[in-house]
Design a protein around this motif. Structure first.
Motif, PDB file in Angstrom:
ATOM      1  N   PHE A   1       6.182  -2.023  -1.427  1.00  0.00           N
ATOM      2  CA  PHE A   1       5.091  -2.947  -1.689  1.00  0.00           C
ATOM      3  C   PHE A   1       4.479  -2.791  -2.926  1.00  0.00           C
ATOM      4  O   PHE A   1       3.995  -3.511  -3.648  1.00  0.00           O
ATOM      5  CB  PHE A   1       4.115  -3.181  -0.285  1.00  0.00           C
ATOM      6  CG  PHE A   1       4.785  -3.483   0.955  1.00  0.00           C
ATOM      7  CD1 PHE A   1       4.684  -4.834   1.375  1.00  0.00           C
ATOM      8  CD2 PHE A   1       5.234  -2.788   1.875  1.00  0.00           C
ATOM      9  CE1 PHE A   1       5.497  -5.236   2.685  1.00  0.00           C
ATOM     10  CE2 PHE A   1       5.848  -2.930   2.868  1.00  0.00           C
ATOM     11  CZ  PHE A   1       5.848  -4.199   3.443  1.00  0.00           C
ATOM     12  N   SER A   2       4.066  -1.259  -3.107  1.00  0.00           N
ATOM     13  CA  SER A   2       3.440  -1.072  -4.583  1.00  0.00           C
ATOM     14  C   SER A   2       4.431  -1.578  -5.458  1.00  0.00           C
ATOM     15  O   SER A   2       4.018  -1.954  -6.649  1.00  0.00           O
ATOM     16  CB  SER A   2       3.186   0.570  -4.363  1.00  0.00           C
ATOM     17  OG  SER A   2       2.444   0.718  -5.633  1.00  0.00           O
ATOM     18  N   ALA A   3       5.845  -1.347  -5.464  1.00  0.00           N
ATOM     19  CA  ALA A   3       6.507  -1.723  -6.517  1.00  0.00           C
ATOM     20  C   ALA A   3       6.823  -3.173  -6.737  1.00  0.00           C
ATOM     21  O   ALA A   3       6.828  -3.824  -7.790  1.00  0.00           O
ATOM     22  CB  ALA A   3       8.125  -1.212  -6.197  1.00  0.00           C
ATOM     23  N   VAL A   4       6.648  -4.076  -5.670  1.00  0.00           N
ATOM     24  CA  VAL A   4       6.330  -5.533  -5.867  1.00  0.00           C
ATOM     25  C   VAL A   4       5.245  -5.825  -6.787  1.00  0.00           C
ATOM     26  O   VAL A   4       5.266  -6.895  -7.428  1.00  0.00           O
ATOM     27  CB  VAL A   4       6.005  -6.249  -4.401  1.00  0.00           C
ATOM     28  CG1 VAL A   4       5.751  -7.730  -4.727  1.00  0.00           C
ATOM     29  CG2 VAL A   4       7.524  -5.863  -3.563  1.00  0.00           C
ATOM     30  N   GLY A   5       4.030  -5.272  -6.635  1.00  0.00           N
ATOM     31  CA  GLY A   5       2.927  -5.393  -7.425  1.00  0.00           C
ATOM     32  C   GLY A   5       3.009  -5.011  -9.061  1.00  0.00           C
ATOM     33  O   GLY A   5       2.481  -5.597  -9.679  1.00  0.00           O
TER      34      GLY A   5
END
Length: 224
Positions: free
Chosen positions: A130-134
């Motif tokens: 999810f952090s990589a999506v940001g």
């Protein structure tokens, strides 16, 4: 005479004869200055790539730091859970048949503390995608809001577990004269050292989570 026409130069020679030669035209056309011929400076030079696109770059930069901090916080939480779960020490008195035993599950606070850190370590691993999506999508406000809420819940869980374990450790180190509780760390050195180190590591992870919460709130608020 206009400035664009070639200039005429007269040369005086012997015999009072004159001849003329045409001078070469100037290197640049009339109405243009040398400053216009200089190479233009590209806007944004000297600015990091992530910050050149304004608010979107700012959010990407925060997401990149967020990803790194989650990887860094995984180590302390996992180490605290393992250190607490393996805290076991036996103290022999007179003979091996008469022993005192100190184990983490003898204290409900330490059990809660170990579970809290194990949950936090697992959550940090699951939150990395999810952090990589940001990072890839600067406009993913829903993902950032989801991580912010989950970070707050895990922070509360870690803080509660760390506070409960720290209270037990205080009594184990110093005892309580009024309640006639003797300090057990004078005998169980290894047990107290492992659990004390686990509590310190857990509170370091709490500090990292607080930074993550602040950055997540700043990324959601900074939309322009």
């Amino acid at each position: 005479m206009s400035s664009g026409e070639p200039a005429t130069v007269f040369h005086m020679e012997d015999g009072n004869k004159s001849s003329y030669a045409t001078a070469p035209p100037p290197a640049y056309a009339a109405g243009t200055s040398s400053a216009a011929q200089a190479p233009r400076k590209i806007a944004g030079d000297g600015v990091p790539l992530l910050l050149r696109s304004g608010a979107a770059g700012f959010r990407r930069c925060l997401s990149l730091i967020d990803f790194v901090l989650r990887v860094a916080a995984f180590g302390p939480t996992l180490a605290a859970a393992i250190s607490t779960g393996t805290a076991d020490e036996r103290l022999s008195v007179f003979t091996n048949f008469f022993q005192f035993h100190a184990r983490f599950d003898d204290f409900p606070a330490f059990t809660f503390f170990m579970v809290a850190n194990a949950v936090a370590a697992g959550y940090l691993v699951l939150s990395l995608p999810f952090s990589a999506v940001g990072i890839l999508r600067a406009s993913a406000a829903g993902v950032r809001l989801f991580l912010l809420v989950c970070d707050m819940l895990v922070t509360l869980l870690l803080t509660g577990g760390g506070a409960a374990a720290a209270a037990i450790l205080y009594v184990a180190h110093w005892g309580n004269i009024r309640a006639n509780w003797v300090p057990i760390c004078m005998q169980f050195h290894g047990f107290c050292q492992r659990t004390s180190g686990a509590v310190v590591a857990s509170f370091l992870a709490v500090l990292v989570f607080l930074v993550l919460i602040l950055m997540g709130a700043a990324a959601i608020r900074h939309r322009r």
